[in-house]
Design an enzyme around this catalytic site. Structure first.
Site, short mmCIF file in Angstrom:
data_model
loop_
_atom_site.label_atom_id
_atom_site.label_comp_id
_atom_site.label_asym_id
_atom_site.label_seq_id
_atom_site.Cartn_x
_atom_site.Cartn_y
_atom_site.Cartn_z
N ILE A 15 28.09 32.20 -31.05
CA ILE A 15 26.56 31.75 -31.97
C ILE A 15 27.06 30.58 -32.88
O ILE A 15 26.39 29.32 -32.56
CB ILE A 15 26.97 33.14 -33.30
CG1 ILE A 15 26.86 34.26 -32.55
CG2 ILE A 15 26.16 32.35 -33.80
CD1 ILE A 15 26.88 35.11 -33.36
N LEU A 36 40.68 27.75 -30.82
CA LEU A 36 41.05 27.61 -29.41
C LEU A 36 41.42 29.63 -29.80
O LEU A 36 41.76 29.99 -27.92
CB LEU A 36 41.47 27.32 -28.57
CG LEU A 36 40.68 25.77 -28.94
CD1 LEU A 36 41.44 25.05 -28.03
CD2 LEU A 36 39.38 25.65 -28.21
N SER A 37 41.12 30.34 -30.59
CA SER A 37 42.47 31.50 -29.68
C SER A 37 41.58 32.40 -28.74
O SER A 37 42.22 33.79 -28.72
CB SER A 37 42.73 32.08 -31.51
OG SER A 37 41.49 32.57 -32.61
N SER A 128 26.73 40.43 -41.24
CA SER A 128 26.97 40.99 -40.03
C SER A 128 25.86 42.48 -40.23
O SER A 128 26.22 42.71 -41.79
CB SER A 128 28.20 41.70 -39.47
OG SER A 128 27.81 42.72 -38.81
N TYR A 153 37.06 45.49 -39.53
CA TYR A 153 35.94 44.44 -39.28
C TYR A 153 35.30 44.77 -40.57
O TYR A 153 34.85 43.18 -41.17
CB TYR A 153 35.05 44.30 -38.17
CG TYR A 153 34.26 43.29 -37.85
CD1 TYR A 153 34.64 41.97 -37.52
CD2 TYR A 153 33.64 44.24 -37.38
CE1 TYR A 153 33.80 41.43 -37.40
CE2 TYR A 153 32.30 42.88 -37.43
CZ TYR A 153 32.36 41.61 -37.15
OH TYR A 153 31.47 41.31 -36.81
N LYS A 157 33.49 41.40 -43.64
CA LYS A 157 31.75 40.92 -43.80
C LYS A 157 31.73 41.24 -45.58
O LYS A 157 31.64 40.37 -46.14
CB LYS A 157 31.14 41.44 -43.02
CG LYS A 157 31.57 40.67 -41.43
CD LYS A 157 31.71 39.21 -41.62
CE LYS A 157 31.90 38.94 -39.55
NZ LYS A 157 32.24 37.55 -40.05
N LEU A 204 27.11 44.69 -25.08
CA LEU A 204 27.05 45.90 -24.15
C LEU A 204 26.34 44.29 -22.51
O LEU A 204 26.94 44.48 -21.71
CB LEU A 204 25.54 45.97 -24.67
CG LEU A 204 24.78 47.26 -23.44
CD1 LEU A 204 25.30 48.11 -22.27
CD2 LEU A 204 23.46 47.39 -24.76
N ASP A 302 30.01 55.09 -33.55
CA ASP A 302 28.92 54.49 -33.90
C ASP A 302 28.07 55.37 -34.00
O ASP A 302 27.85 55.57 -34.42
CB ASP A 302 27.96 54.28 -31.73
CG ASP A 302 29.33 53.30 -31.45
OD1 ASP A 302 29.52 52.41 -31.43
OD2 ASP A 302 29.53 53.07 -29.67
#
Length: 349
Positions: A15, A36-37, A128, A153, A157, A204, A302
């Site tokens: 993004i 650059l990881s 997110s 994660y 956020k 996906l 999910d």
């Protein structure tokens, strides 16, 4: 007045790189920080190829507090920051939570420390829709309750947003917008930049394109027993270029003093949900490829469905997602073919 310089952290990521292009196309000078990881220096060339402008680049690890301070000493004029740099694989965050808390929280704190010293600073945060969990109502508005995070994660956020909000409370001259993304997909139409997952894709669309090109044997569809029309999970897939342009609108809102409060939140999506099987059918249509897939069990964590109510972003940012699911999948497929060609050339040499 000289052109405004904007710092984009994680500016060589998926993004981030598309946002750098959108900023340069609007006349901004961009400085990129990336360690650059989880990205490639080649992306810099892709950005330059598209815009004809070479962004400045600093290879800095934002976890090093001194390095962050040194950066702002070197670029004292920078007071506008778009912050993408973060780890983002949900599964990895579950197995290695401390890495995620260090990478996603300490880096944010060090940046805010430096920006807080400035007379006026503008900050755009890459957040997110995971903060909503399985929302009680669809479509999801910005007023929907933030639920307990399903993963470290997601938690980073939520915590990140809280830290920024608290900073805004203590400093009236510090202005910030948190942008809650739904599911970014696609690539730049030139196929000079796109999504470059390292290892097995977690998302996906790259899994679809890698399967179609023969890199993966088949696509796994996680669950067909959801309470949806075709039984598969529903998400709001937004073209990465629409998402990138929204960051420019958000930044200009703060620069022009159009914000209603010095901390604001916006959902970024299309306002429409598509099921996994609908995405597969759309891909087959635009690519002409038959996609091998199998139905497997659901993944833990999910949710059934998530799509945005975009009214607030449409009205207040004056921004709207214009590109279609077909457009996004067509650009992703074009990009995958370019990546494949490069890999084949590298293997030959």
């Amino acid at each position: 007045m000289s052109t405004k310089r904007v710092l984009v952290t994680g500016g060589l990521g998926f993004i981030g790189s598309h946002t750098v292009v959108a900023l340069q196309n609007e006349g901004f000078d961009v400085v990129i920080i990336d360690n650059l990881s989880n990205s490639s220096i080649d992306v810099l060339g892709g950005i330059t190829q598209i815009t004809g402008k070479n962004p400045e680049f600093e290879n800095i690890d934002l976890r090093e507090k001194a390095a962050v301070k040194n950066f702002f000493d070197k670029y004292p004029d920078i007071e506008d920051v778009i912050h993408f740099a973060a780890s983002k694989a949900v599964g990895e965050s579950v197995t290695n939570p401390l890495l995620y808390y260090e990478n996603n929280i300490s880096t944010l704190v060090y940046l805010l420390h430096e920006l807080n010293k400035k007379e006026n600073a503008q900050f755009i945060f890459s957040s997110s829709c995971t903060v909503y969990g399985q929302a009680d109502r669809l479509p999801i508005t910005e007023d929907a309750p933030v639920k307990e995070a399903e993963s470290p994660y997601g938690n980073t956020k939520q915590i990140g947003e809280e830290i920024i909000k608290d900073t805004c409370k203590t400093n009236a001259n510090f202005k910030a917008i948190a942008l809650r993304y739904f599911n970014p997909i696609g690539a730049h139409p030139t196929a000079e930049i796109g999504e470059l997952p390292i290892g097995t894709p977690q998302n996906l669309i790259p899994f679809i394109t890698q399967t179609a090109i023969g890199k993966r044997k088949e696509l796994s569809v996680f669950g067909n027993d959801y309470p949806t029309e075709d039984g598969t999970a529903i998400r709001d897939y937004i073209h990465v270029m629409d998402l990138a342009e929204a960051h420019v609108y958000a930044l200009k809102r703060l620069m022009n003093g159009k914000e209603q409060k010095n901390y604001e939140v916006f959902n970024l999506g299309t306002g429409k949900g598509n099921s996994v099987l609908e995405v597969i059918r759309s891909f087959e249509k635009v690519s002409g490829e038959k996609l091998p897939y199998k139905i497997v069990g659901r993944r833990e964590g999910d949710i059934t469905a998530a799509f945005a109510d975009t009214t607030k972003a449409n009205k207040e940012l004056n921004w709207k997602a214009d590109r279609s699911l077909d457009d996004a999948l067509e650009s992703a497929w074009k990009w995958q073919k370019v990546v494949q060609k490069k890999e084949e050339q590298e293997n030959e040499s």
